[in-house]
Design an enzyme around this catalytic site. Structure first.
Site: not given
Length: 260
Positions: A111, A197, A199
């Site tokens: 990002c 993202h 994560e």
């Protein structure tokens, strides 16, 4: 008997502090990415593959690791904009540039980190007139992206309205959406970036959506759309497995990167 491979030393350059609930659960973005990579490495223990270190590059400009002491860097997401010229951001861009021209270091950008790497490689970053991409969103993979990820499309959590306005020279586009033509790029053996993202879990996404809606940053429509999709099936762990494979590939130092 063969010797046990030494875990790769991956420095997590933390470009933000998570919101309070996320921070309490994971202890910073170092912890968030540890959680992601642990799931991607399973059933092997993560410690057999990676040795992770966290570095607060926003609040401590002395926290950067020596490139001699690591094998790779991962630049995290952030609420900040990669096109700004705050001292910590320009310092991060310069460190990314040094890592990119070191033939031994791998670079991963996520990002904001994707945009920082693009900026370090000479690509402008700007706020998009197309507005926000939030929550689980399908991205179209390029030919190279399909080769890298083994799928036609990827569903991944998103939280951005800034974009890198092009693909760096010597890199190949990985994915795109109608709102964001550059959703990541790769130079095999050297750098891989993604706009999304991997994560983020649904609980992380929910806290961000609720906070930004409460503060007025997100309209009711953006908030509700994101909430409706936050727990959809997504490919974050697959993306992390690709990162692990990328980190373990043979070193390939292309001369094109030397100019950045």
């Amino acid at each position: 008997m063969g010797s046990t491979p030494t875990p790769l030393r991956l420095a997590i350059l933390e470009a933000d502090t998570p919101l309070p609930g996320i921070n309490a659960r994971y202890k910073g973005y170092h912890g968030v990415f540890t959680h992601l990579f642990s799931r991607a490495a399973a059933p092997a223990p993560l410690s057999s593959l990676l040795s992770l270190s966290g570095h607060d590059v926003v609040n401590d400009l002395t926290s950067y690791p020596s490139l001699d002491a690591i094998d790779a860097v991962l630049i995290t997401g952030s609420k900040h904009s990669a096109f700004e010229d705050d001292e910590w951001i320009t310092t991060l861009v310069e460190f990314a540039r040094k890592a990119l021209i070191d033939p031994r270091i791998r670079v991963v950008g996520v990002c904001f980190g994707h945009q920082i790497v693009a900026r370090a490689m000479g690509v402008p970053v700007r706020r998009s007139d197309a507005g926000w991409e939030v929550s689980v969103t399908e991205t179209r993979l390029s030919k190279k992206g399909r080769e890298v990820f083994g799928k036609e499309t990827l569903k991944i959590q998103q939280m951005h309205r800034d974009q890198a306005l092009g693909v760096p020279a010597g890199a190949e586009l990985l994915a795109s959406t109608d709102r964001c033509p550059n959703h990541g790029f790769i130079v095999p053996g050297r750098v891989i970036t993604v706009q999304g993202h991997p994560e983020f879990t649904d609980d992380i996404m929910q806290e961000i959506l609720e906070t930004r809606h409460t503060t007025g940053l997100f309209s009711d429509d953006v908030f509700q759309s994101g909430m409706d999709r936050r727990a959809d099936e997504q490919d974050g762990v697959l993306m992390a497995r690709v990162f692990l494979r990328f980190l373990q590939e043979p070193r390939v130092p292309p001369p094109e990167l030397q100019k950045y």
